[in-house]
Motif scaffolding. Sequence first.
Motif, PDB file in Angstrom:
ATOM      1  N   PRO A   1       0.798  -1.235   0.000  1.00 28.97           N
ATOM      2  CA  PRO A   1       0.000   0.000   0.000  1.00 28.97           C
ATOM      3  C   PRO A   1       0.827   1.279   0.000  1.00 28.97           C
ATOM      4  N   GLY A   2       2.005   1.274   0.594  1.00 30.16           N
ATOM      5  CA  GLY A   2       2.782   2.507   0.686  1.00 30.16           C
ATOM      6  C   GLY A   2       3.598   2.818  -0.549  1.00 30.16           C
ATOM      7  N   LEU A   3       3.589   1.936  -1.542  1.00 24.94           N
ATOM      8  CA  LEU A   3       4.435   2.132  -2.726  1.00 24.94           C
ATOM      9  C   LEU A   3       3.665   2.902  -3.791  1.00 24.94           C
ATOM     10  N   HIS A   4       4.334   3.854  -4.440  1.00 29.73           N
ATOM     11  CA  HIS A   4       3.684   4.672  -5.447  1.00 29.73           C
ATOM     12  C   HIS A   4       3.207   3.804  -6.622  1.00 29.73           C
ATOM     13  N   PRO A   5       2.034   4.094  -7.173  1.00 30.04           N
ATOM     14  CA  PRO A   5       1.514   3.289  -8.286  1.00 30.04           C
ATOM     15  C   PRO A   5       2.454   3.213  -9.479  1.00 30.04           C
ATOM     16  N   LEU A   6       3.209   4.283  -9.746  1.00 28.93           N
ATOM     17  CA  LEU A   6       4.119   4.247 -10.893  1.00 28.93           C
ATOM     18  C   LEU A   6       5.239   3.240 -10.669  1.00 28.93           C
ATOM     19  N   VAL A   7       5.709   3.130  -9.438  1.00 27.37           N
ATOM     20  CA  VAL A   7       6.735   2.133  -9.137  1.00 27.37           C
ATOM     21  C   VAL A   7       6.164   0.732  -9.326  1.00 27.37           C
ATOM     22  N   ARG A   8       4.927   0.530  -8.883  1.00 28.65           N
ATOM     23  CA  ARG A   8       4.276  -0.763  -9.071  1.00 28.65           C
ATOM     24  C   ARG A   8       4.170  -1.096 -10.552  1.00 28.65           C
TER      25      ARG A   8
ATOM     26  N   ALA B   1      -2.914  -7.445 -13.408  1.00 25.93           N
ATOM     27  CA  ALA B   1      -2.706  -6.539 -12.274  1.00 25.93           C
ATOM     28  C   ALA B   1      -2.418  -5.116 -12.696  1.00 25.93           C
ATOM     29  N   GLN B   2      -1.891  -4.906 -13.901  1.00 26.70           N
ATOM     30  CA  GLN B   2      -1.388  -3.579 -14.261  1.00 26.70           C
ATOM     31  C   GLN B   2      -2.473  -2.510 -14.299  1.00 26.70           C
ATOM     32  N   GLY B   3      -3.708  -2.882 -14.576  1.00 22.49           N
ATOM     33  CA  GLY B   3      -4.758  -1.896 -14.735  1.00 22.49           C
ATOM     34  C   GLY B   3      -5.155  -1.168 -13.463  1.00 22.49           C
ATOM     35  N   GLN B   4      -4.811  -1.717 -12.303  1.00 24.12           N
ATOM     36  CA  GLN B   4      -5.271  -1.113 -11.050  1.00 24.12           C
ATOM     37  C   GLN B   4      -4.369   0.023 -10.550  1.00 24.12           C
ATOM     38  N   TYR B   5      -3.244   0.260 -11.236  1.00 21.08           N
ATOM     39  CA  TYR B   5      -2.310   1.276 -10.744  1.00 21.08           C
ATOM     40  C   TYR B   5      -2.372   2.520 -11.621  1.00 21.08           C
ATOM     41  N   LYS B   6      -2.880   3.605 -11.058  1.00 25.36           N
ATOM     42  CA  LYS B   6      -3.107   4.840 -11.791  1.00 25.36           C
ATOM     43  C   LYS B   6      -2.280   5.977 -11.195  1.00 25.36           C
ATOM     44  N   VAL B   7      -1.675   6.765 -12.065  1.00 25.27           N
ATOM     45  CA  VAL B   7      -0.911   7.936 -11.635  1.00 25.27           C
ATOM     46  C   VAL B   7      -1.841   9.142 -11.633  1.00 25.27           C
ATOM     47  N   THR B   8      -1.841   9.898 -10.561  1.00 28.88           N
ATOM     48  CA  THR B   8      -2.734  11.057 -10.443  1.00 28.88           C
ATOM     49  C   THR B   8      -1.995  12.392 -10.475  1.00 28.88           C
ATOM     50  N   GLU B   9      -0.672  12.339 -10.536  1.00 35.61           N
ATOM     51  CA  GLU B   9       0.103  13.592 -10.556  1.00 35.61           C
ATOM     52  C   GLU B   9      -0.148  14.356 -11.861  1.00 35.61           C
ATOM     53  N   PRO B  10       0.012  15.688 -11.856  1.00 37.73           N
ATOM     54  CA  PRO B  10      -0.200  16.477 -13.073  1.00 37.73           C
ATOM     55  C   PRO B  10       0.842  16.176 -14.148  1.00 37.73           C
ATOM     56  N   GLU B  11       0.492  16.501 -15.373  1.00 36.65           N
ATOM     57  CA  GLU B  11       1.321  16.170 -16.535  1.00 36.65           C
ATOM     58  C   GLU B  11       2.730  16.741 -16.422  1.00 36.65           C
TER      59      GLU B  11
ATOM     60  N   GLY C   1       5.884  14.859 -15.256  1.00 37.37           N
ATOM     61  CA  GLY C   1       6.516  13.840 -16.085  1.00 37.37           C
ATOM     62  C   GLY C   1       6.071  12.428 -15.760  1.00 37.37           C
ATOM     63  N   TRP C   2       5.418  12.247 -14.631  1.00 37.28           N
ATOM     64  CA  TRP C   2       5.010  10.896 -14.220  1.00 37.28           C
ATOM     65  C   TRP C   2       3.939  10.293 -15.127  1.00 37.28           C
ATOM     66  N   PRO C   3       2.930  11.072 -15.547  1.00 32.05           N
ATOM     67  CA  PRO C   3       1.949  10.492 -16.474  1.00 32.05           C
ATOM     68  C   PRO C   3       2.587   9.992 -17.774  1.00 32.05           C
ATOM     69  N   GLY C   4       3.653  10.660 -18.216  1.00 36.55           N
ATOM     70  CA  GLY C   4       4.350  10.201 -19.420  1.00 36.55           C
ATOM     71  C   GLY C   4       4.950   8.824 -19.240  1.00 36.55           C
ATOM     72  N   TRP C   5       5.533   8.591 -18.072  1.00 40.66           N
ATOM     73  CA  TRP C   5       6.083   7.264 -17.793  1.00 40.66           C
ATOM     74  C   TRP C   5       4.966   6.235 -17.657  1.00 40.66           C
ATOM     75  N   GLU C   6       3.860   6.654 -17.055  1.00 38.03           N
ATOM     76  CA  GLU C   6       2.735   5.719 -16.956  1.00 38.03           C
ATOM     77  C   GLU C   6       2.282   5.282 -18.345  1.00 38.03           C
ATOM     78  N   ARG C   7       2.139   6.234 -19.266  1.00 41.70           N
ATOM     79  CA  ARG C   7       1.728   5.886 -20.628  1.00 41.70           C
ATOM     80  C   ARG C   7       2.722   4.939 -21.274  1.00 41.70           C
ATOM     81  N   HIS C   8       4.012   5.214 -21.086  1.00 44.52           N
ATOM     82  CA  HIS C   8       5.040   4.356 -21.685  1.00 44.52           C
ATOM     83  C   HIS C   8       4.898   2.917 -21.192  1.00 44.52           C
ATOM     84  N   TYR C   9       4.833   2.743 -19.878  1.00 37.78           N
ATOM     85  CA  TYR C   9       4.721   1.385 -19.329  1.00 37.78           C
ATOM     86  C   TYR C   9       3.392   0.750 -19.714  1.00 37.78           C
ATOM     87  N   ARG C  10       2.323   1.535 -19.615  1.00 36.81           N
ATOM     88  CA  ARG C  10       0.994   0.985 -19.883  1.00 36.81           C
ATOM     89  C   ARG C  10       0.867   0.528 -21.336  1.00 36.81           C
ATOM     90  N   LEU C  11       1.314   1.358 -22.267  1.00 33.71           N
ATOM     91  CA  LEU C  11       1.169   1.015 -23.678  1.00 33.71           C
ATOM     92  C   LEU C  11       2.000  -0.209 -24.048  1.00 33.71           C
TER      93      LEU C  11
END
Length: 539
Positions: A185-192, A222-232, A235-245
């Motif tokens: 629970p304490g780990l950031h979703p992007l790290v997950r 499992a990957q679908g449950q981890y969402k980044v909420t930080e603003p664009e 740079g974190w949403p960009g990494w989320e898109r990279h990993y997700r895609l």
Amino acid sequence: MSGAGGTAPVLDLARRLQQERRWGDAATIFEHVLIVEPDREDVRRALMQTHSASGRTLDALKVLGELRARHPDSVFAAQDMSEQTRPAIERYNLHMRANDVEHAAPYASALADLSPTNPLVLRTAMSCNQTLGDMEAAGRYAEALLKLEPDNLSAHETMAEVCKARGDQAGDLDHRSRVALVDRPGLHPLVRLKDIHDVASGLLCRPLDENALAELEKLLAAQGQYKVTEPEETGWPGWERHYRLMLESIDLPAVLGPTPAAPPEPRTTFADAAGQAMTWDDVTARADAVGAKVVFLVAADEAYVAMYGRWYVRSVLKHCDVPCMVVVHVIGGGAGLARSAQVVDVQDDGLVFAGDDFDEAAVTTRVHDAPPRGMAAKPIGHFQSIRFLQAGGLLRRLGRPLFISDIDLLLQRGVADLLDGNEGADLVFNENEGSSNAGARLTANLVLAYPTATTDAFFSFVSAYLSGMLTRDHLTRWIDQVALMLGRHHLLARHPQVQLRYFDVTLDINNIMYRSWQENPFRFLSLYHGFDMSSLQLD
């Protein structure tokens, strides 16, 4: 000296030496007796007590371990355990308070050896040995700990390091997969998400056995449950898109399912080196007329054809040591092949231009790279994929081995030995074994395909896969290389007779980047992005 009667006098002597606090002499006698009579519990206990009394705590623990192994039902077991472990714990704590892990670790290890079912002691020994870099010792305690606590993250992380050091990639991935899937629970979703991406990529870079498939399915679910909420702007949403895609491009049902039928051939127009229109029949006849033993295929938009086409074509025609045909496919340039032929300006009967009616302005798919590049200005995923959509038709129509490559590549010596050496193969890939990323493992800058039924199945799969992916709203820019990876797994799963070979990455093709031309050993030199074209020789 033999038998209890024979050892009695020396044992009496040893006990007198104990009373005189001559610990070393007493221990020597006890050890000597145990050589002759190894099952003497009383003598082994006396030796343990001698070591303990003299401050040799680790030696006492070692003897205690031997006692427990030889006399597991001893009435003294609990007493001995209590008496001998207490000073060891004190010594351990003393060293740890001084931040002296080097001297604390032996006590932690000894205590763990005596208490293999105590999770706290095992964790302590594992941690100490890991801190000191003794990964084999740390691994022993991690394995013991996992038998008691199968989801222990620290133990899995330790075992991943141990397996990696041993060269056990399957073990490394298995333990990292367990870590990625355990809820933290304490780990950031992007790290997950990154952990899931990295393990999934690593699994795809290896043969997919039943265990690997099961883990991969869990990771993708499992990957679908981890969402980044930080603003664009973070740079974190960009990494989320990279990993997700990348993860969303892994189509396991397609990989494991039946090979799709070959899709309709793309609408393609052709022209010769002078820009004169040709038909498919003309192209086939031209290949026969020049006696082509091999075909080279590249695909790029008009701008890239103008930038690299002349260099590429001239290098192939100069160095290819067997009769060949070169097909330069101009993406979106079907109506302007005469213009591209004029720009390349190489006159040779073996040179053919191809084109299509691809309209990049009509593409709504957004293609993403990893930050900081982010979203591409052009539909580069489509540009990179079109050569593989064209390849199946060329193989079927021309019936000759086909080199499929980037256009920013030079041939620097002949290919006859390469073709002969891979006779009997279906496909030859450029595998970058230094990468554990599924989007970079099979580098699309060079593939050699032979006209076989299995290769036809490969391009049927790749064409069907890419045709679906290229219509998505968002796409990874590495989609062509993912297609190669999944296509390889499909062949291994559904066409086990496949014959796969690999280029020699020290001689055939470079996976290292050159910024400008320099002496190198490679048959094919990939110029990559940012290469200084002015460094090339005019000839």
